[in-house]
Design an enzyme around this catalytic site. Structure first.
Site, mmCIF file in Angstrom:
data_model
loop_
_atom_site.group_PDB
_atom_site.id
_atom_site.type_symbol
_atom_site.label_atom_id
_atom_site.label_comp_id
_atom_site.label_asym_id
_atom_site.label_seq_id
_atom_site.Cartn_x
_atom_site.Cartn_y
_atom_site.Cartn_z
ATOM 1 N N HIS A 179 0.858 -1.107 -0.085
ATOM 2 C CA HIS A 179 -0.027 0.089 0.001
ATOM 3 C C HIS A 179 0.829 1.327 0.069
ATOM 4 O O HIS A 179 0.278 2.443 -0.084
ATOM 5 C CB HIS A 179 -1.012 0.077 1.424
ATOM 6 C CG HIS A 179 -2.561 -0.835 1.060
ATOM 7 N ND1 HIS A 179 -3.288 -0.424 0.505
ATOM 8 C CD2 HIS A 179 -2.314 -2.068 1.202
ATOM 9 C CE1 HIS A 179 -4.202 -1.330 0.367
ATOM 10 N NE2 HIS A 179 -3.633 -2.626 1.001
ATOM 11 N N LYS A 233 -8.859 14.500 3.548
ATOM 12 C CA LYS A 233 -7.912 12.998 3.638
ATOM 13 C C LYS A 233 -7.133 13.244 4.904
ATOM 14 O O LYS A 233 -7.118 14.481 5.469
ATOM 15 C CB LYS A 233 -7.076 12.965 2.237
ATOM 16 C CG LYS A 233 -6.356 14.258 2.004
ATOM 17 C CD LYS A 233 -5.436 14.074 0.932
ATOM 18 C CE LYS A 233 -6.484 14.247 -0.494
ATOM 19 N NZ LYS A 233 -6.355 13.074 -1.319
ATOM 20 N N ARG A 234 -6.353 12.330 5.397
ATOM 21 C CA ARG A 234 -5.631 12.459 6.505
ATOM 22 C C ARG A 234 -4.337 13.634 6.179
ATOM 23 O O ARG A 234 -3.906 13.789 4.958
ATOM 24 C CB ARG A 234 -4.620 11.040 6.714
ATOM 25 C CG ARG A 234 -5.567 10.069 7.393
ATOM 26 C CD ARG A 234 -5.784 10.232 8.772
ATOM 27 N NE ARG A 234 -5.180 10.333 9.613
ATOM 28 C CZ ARG A 234 -4.781 9.459 10.403
ATOM 29 N NH1 ARG A 234 -5.568 8.464 10.844
ATOM 30 N NH2 ARG A 234 -3.730 9.457 11.377
ATOM 31 N N LYS A 287 0.794 14.560 1.186
ATOM 32 C CA LYS A 287 -0.532 14.844 0.550
ATOM 33 C C LYS A 287 -0.572 16.401 0.330
ATOM 34 O O LYS A 287 -1.574 16.902 -0.321
ATOM 35 C CB LYS A 287 -1.589 14.634 1.427
ATOM 36 C CG LYS A 287 -1.925 12.980 1.475
ATOM 37 C CD LYS A 287 -2.753 12.784 2.328
ATOM 38 C CE LYS A 287 -3.005 11.092 2.723
ATOM 39 N NZ LYS A 287 -3.304 10.394 1.715
ATOM 40 N N THR A 290 -8.470 6.777 -2.967
ATOM 41 C CA THR A 290 -9.715 6.307 -3.512
ATOM 42 C C THR A 290 -10.834 7.505 -3.237
ATOM 43 O O THR A 290 -11.757 7.482 -3.817
ATOM 44 C CB THR A 290 -10.206 5.178 -2.428
ATOM 45 O OG1 THR A 290 -9.873 5.261 -0.937
ATOM 46 C CG2 THR A 290 -9.409 4.120 -2.914
ATOM 47 N N LYS A 334 -14.190 8.773 -5.400
ATOM 48 C CA LYS A 334 -15.621 9.191 -4.898
ATOM 49 C C LYS A 334 -16.018 10.344 -5.327
ATOM 50 O O LYS A 334 -17.219 10.551 -5.737
ATOM 51 C CB LYS A 334 -15.558 8.923 -3.315
ATOM 52 C CG LYS A 334 -15.118 7.682 -2.793
ATOM 53 C CD LYS A 334 -14.874 7.693 -1.502
ATOM 54 C CE LYS A 334 -14.198 6.166 -1.068
ATOM 55 N NZ LYS A 334 -13.756 6.240 0.332
#
Length: 842
Positions: free
Chosen positions: A378, A569-570, A575, A677, A681
């Protein structure tokens, strides 16, 4: 003029929610009242909202149990190959509405509760999220369970029943504060304890090599108590099982040594054993090598493997006597999928069972293990890879350490044969990393012990083969596969966005929910004015509803006609929430400089949790809230720019914000986000994506056409080239005036007037050791955001691009992902067949 429809009347008109037949509604009301009466008879006469929720949950659960029993019966009779999805996280969210959707009960329950004077949405809001995950990895496991049931696979999710899931996030004074998530406080109507399947799990002790074989003795025992949760497929009458283990101390715990007078202390010490399933580790993409975490990893694996082997040996339904004694058939009847390296101990544990307990030869046992196990990687971030100190193993799991050493010895022997005299390759590929502290590389263990290794998006699977695991790929190229992630369209369209699901069903029918590729047929309507208007109208309604939610719960008023620009998101440096912040500050500076320009109004929403020990992530949250304090209170800006930090982002909040979003921010440094993911969405729910060529964004751009996403910034090759050359943040800072201004404002206390140096660590990181190269993508990002603003000014063209995105999102169904796992890794055929309902004659 007719008065506007109530929410309930609107919901009734949505066909995808199932038919509300008169008999069905009457039955539901009777059962609801029966459950309510049973609840109240016990101790009270006045029902609370929570009593009503439990009555409804139990009524819906009644519709599951018959199907659940029949499904398991069907598996015993047909004896299919079973899939065991092992994961330390299952981020399930709420269960009630998902169950109603999959059983086609939604409209009937809505009508029944309405006739009883209750509002179903209010009751749904009482349910606690099952927050047994951190983010993407745990939510993926939940989507996979839904798809495996919907595709008729005999699949089981195995994990830990954490007493406390991911913490609740409160924002106090602009900073994150964590609160324990006591999700079981009022009980969980969806789980069933199964004490009859309790299993012992051993720790510590020592190893004896005797003439009769190897014995692991003098161990401490903890009992694993299973709790089963039903997992219904989509309208196919199949109900699979998620089995989560809870730790229990044995009755004689600490009493064996009958230390006189120590009885009370011995009973109190039971907590030590039971702490194993107390709490989820709250790290996302970060490895914390704590003994309790290693205990959790072995606990789930040891309990699960006993269960797998018991089920493999048992014969027909309800039988406990063993009939299948030859374990060489295990790979034909069992597939074990390891969700990351967290359940990697399944490999040495299965070896221990086969060799020490079942007395198979090493060679035979190893062949069975490899053919049974498969591993999903992952992440490629080095700080996330699990490397356990050998000393910890030696103490906690001495026999497993011996087994790992033997696996490694044979593995290195094979390398030496294939690559004579290549000592550096042997060092790189060893399961044991030498150094100050000897460590076990769990990813290497997983690769060696599995017949298939997969990444989770095409670009990620290529990076794995070319970089982190290149040596392993060179040696066993056929082991490596790609399985691009997906999301379940049941929860992530039908359930969270029924308005859009219905507008789609009016054009192409309802079959697309089982076969999401059918969304391609929407391309026929991309120029249809009615369809364009319908899609835009649903989005506007979702935005109004979310705006009302924000106003009710956070007392923030927002402009529902502004662009909803969302990054949820986290919180993590890779990110790049900081890149988003630099855009916000630059936009703010531009509006202040030219207040009379026709700016495209934006409401920028950022949400996500930071790991409690991740200082930089927590500082990023403080920066976002501080920017909001300045921007939101500047009269020059008005409602053309608002910045909102979405508190306590979780599955249930995602289900509200994603259908309301216009713009989806997917802006990680190329090569760092394995898949993502959330990106999928947003695409399915009618938002446009601004993003880098990273993770599944690459395949989204391929499916929709790169012109239909806002792609910007460095590609993986550019990042590599910049690494070779050396990334010099200062050069960008000095060359780009708007960037310099924004960074200087952060550093100079514009957003922290009471503590000028509040963000000094953050600025220092950006200027001198930013692994994720925020400044390098700043210009391209700003330019791309201008293209977003200008398209948003043309609502019709914007909506046409939205439709092209929705039409291209079919590939990203987890049904497609799971079909590929089934055929290419597990060697089983998925099926869309229904089985008989419980009331059908057998």
């Amino acid at each position: 003029m007719s008065k506007p429809l109530t929410d309930q009347e609107k919901r009734k008109q949505i066909s995808v929610r199932g038919l509300a037949g008169v008999e069905n509604v009457a039955d539901l009301k009777v059962n609801f009242n029966r459950h309510l009466h049973f609840t109240l008879v016990k101790d009270r006469n006045v029902a609370t909202k929570r009593d009503y929720y439990f009555a409804l949950a139990n009524t819906v659960r009644d519709h599951l149990v018959g199907r659940w029993i029949r499904t398991q019966q069907h598996y015993y009779e047909t004896d299919p190959k079973r899939v065991y999805y092992l994961s330390l996280e299952f981020y399930m969210g709420r269960t009630l509405q998902n169950t109603m959707v999959n059983l086609a009960l939604e409209n009937a329950c809505d009508e029944a509760t309405y006739q009883l004077g209750l509002d179903m949405e209010e009751l749904q809001d009482i349910e606690e999220d099952a927050g047994l995950g951190n983010g993407g990895l745990g939510r993926l496991a939940a989507c996979f369970l839904d798809s495996m049931a919907s595709l008729g696979l005999a699949a089981y999710g195995y994990g830990i029943r954490y007493e406390f899931g991911i913490f609740n996030q409160k924002i106090v004074d602009g900073r994150q504060v964590e609160e324990a998530d006591d999700w079981l406080r009022y009980g969980n109507p969806w789980e069933k304890a199964r004490p009859e399947y309790m299993r012992p799990v051993h720790f510590y002790g020592r190893v004896e090599h005797t003439a009769e074989g190897v014995k692991w003795v003098d161990t401490q025992v903890v009992l694993a108590l299973p709790y089963d949760t039903p997992v219904p497929g989509y309208r196919n009458n199949i109900v699979n099982t998620m089995r989560l283990w809870s730790a229990k101390a044995p009755c004689d715990f600490n009493l064996q040594d009958f230390n006189v007078g120590g009885y009370i202390q011995a009973v109190l010490d039971r907590n030590l054993a039971e702490n194993i399933s107390r709490v989820l580790y709250p790290n996302d993409n970060f490895f914390e090598g704590k003994e309790l975490r290693l205990k959790q990893e072995y606990f789930v694996v040891a309990a699960t493997l006993q269960d797998i082997i018991r089920r493999f040996k048992a014969s027909k339904f309800g039988s406990t006597e063993f009939v299948r004694l030859d374990l060489s058939a295990l790979p034909d009847k069992v597939a074990i999928q390891l969700n990351d390296t967290h359940p990697a101990l399944a490999i040495p544990e299965l070896m221990r069972i086969l060799v020490d307990v079942e007395k198979l030869s090493w060679e035979k046992a190893w062949d069975i293990v490899v053919r049974t196990c498969a591993y999903t990687n992952h992440t490629v971030l080095p700080e996330a890879l699990e490397r356990w100190p050998v000393d910890l193993f030696h103490n906690l799991l001495p026999r497993h350490l011996e087994i790992i050493y033997e696996i490694n010895r044979r593995h290195l022997e094979r390398i030496a044969k294939l690559y004579p005299n290549d000592v550096d390759r042997i060092r790189r590929m060893s399961l044991i990393e030498e150094g100050n502290v000897k460590k076990i590389n769990m990813a290497h263990l997983c690769i060696v012990g599995s017949h298939a290794v997969n990444g989770v998006a095409r670009i990620h699977s290529e990076i794995i083969k070319n970089t982190v695991f290149k040596d392993f790929y060179d040696m066993d190229p056929n082991k490596f596969q790609n399985k691009t992630n997906g999301i379940t369209p049941r929860r992530w369209l039908l359930m969270c966005n029924p308005g859009l699901a219905d507008v789609i069903a009016e054009r192409i029918g309802e079959d697309y929910i089982r076969d999401l590729d059918q969304l391609k047929r929407l391309l026929d309507f991309v120029d249809n004015d009615t369809f364009i208007r319908d899609v835009a109208k649903v989005k506007q309604e979702n935005k109004m509803k979310f705006a009302a939610h924000l106003e009710k719960h956070y007392r923030v008023k927002i402009n529902a006609s502004s662009m909803f620009d969302v990054q949820v998101k986290r919180i993590h440096e890779y990110k790049r929430q900081l890149l988003n912040c630099l855009h916000i500050i630059t936009l703010y500076n531009r509006i202040r400089k030219e207040p009379n320009k026709p700016w495209t109004p934006r409401t920028i929403m950022i949400g996500g949790k930071a790991a409690p020990g991740y200082h930089m992530a927590k500082l990023i949250i403080k920066l976002i809230t501080s920017i909001g304090d300045v921007v939101n209170n500047d009269p020059v800006v008005g409602d053309r720019l608002k910045v909102i930090f979405l508190e306590n982002y979780r599955v249930t909040l995602a289900e509200k914000v994603i259908p309301a979003a216009d713009l989806s921010e997917q802006i990680s440094t190329a090569g760092t986000e394995a898949s993502g993911t959330g990106n999928m969405k947003f695409m399915l729910n009618g938002a446009l994506t601004i993003g880098t060529m990273d993770g599944a964004n690459v395949e989204m751009a391929e499916e929709a056409g790169e012109d239909n996403l806002f792609i910007f910034g460095m590609r993986v090759d550019d990042v590599e080239a910049l690494d070779k050359k050396g990334y010099d943040a200062m050069a960008y800072y000095n060359r780009i005036p708007e960037l310099k201004q924004a960074v200087s404002q952060i550093a100079g206390g514009v957003f922290s007037p009471h503590q000028v140096d509040l963000f000094k660590d953050l600025v220092n990181m950006l200027m001198h050791h930013d692994r994720f190269k925020v400044f390098a993508d700043y210009e391209a990002y700003m330019e791309c955001q201008e293209r977003v603003s200008s398209l948003y000014k043309n609502p019709k063209e914007w909506t046409k691009m939205v439709i092209r995105n929705i039409a291209a999102s079919g590939k990203f169904s987890s049904d497609r992902t799971i079909s590929q796992y089934a055929r290419e890794i597990w060697n089983i055929e998925p099926s869309l067949e229904k089985i008989g309902a419980p009331d059908d004659p057998r």
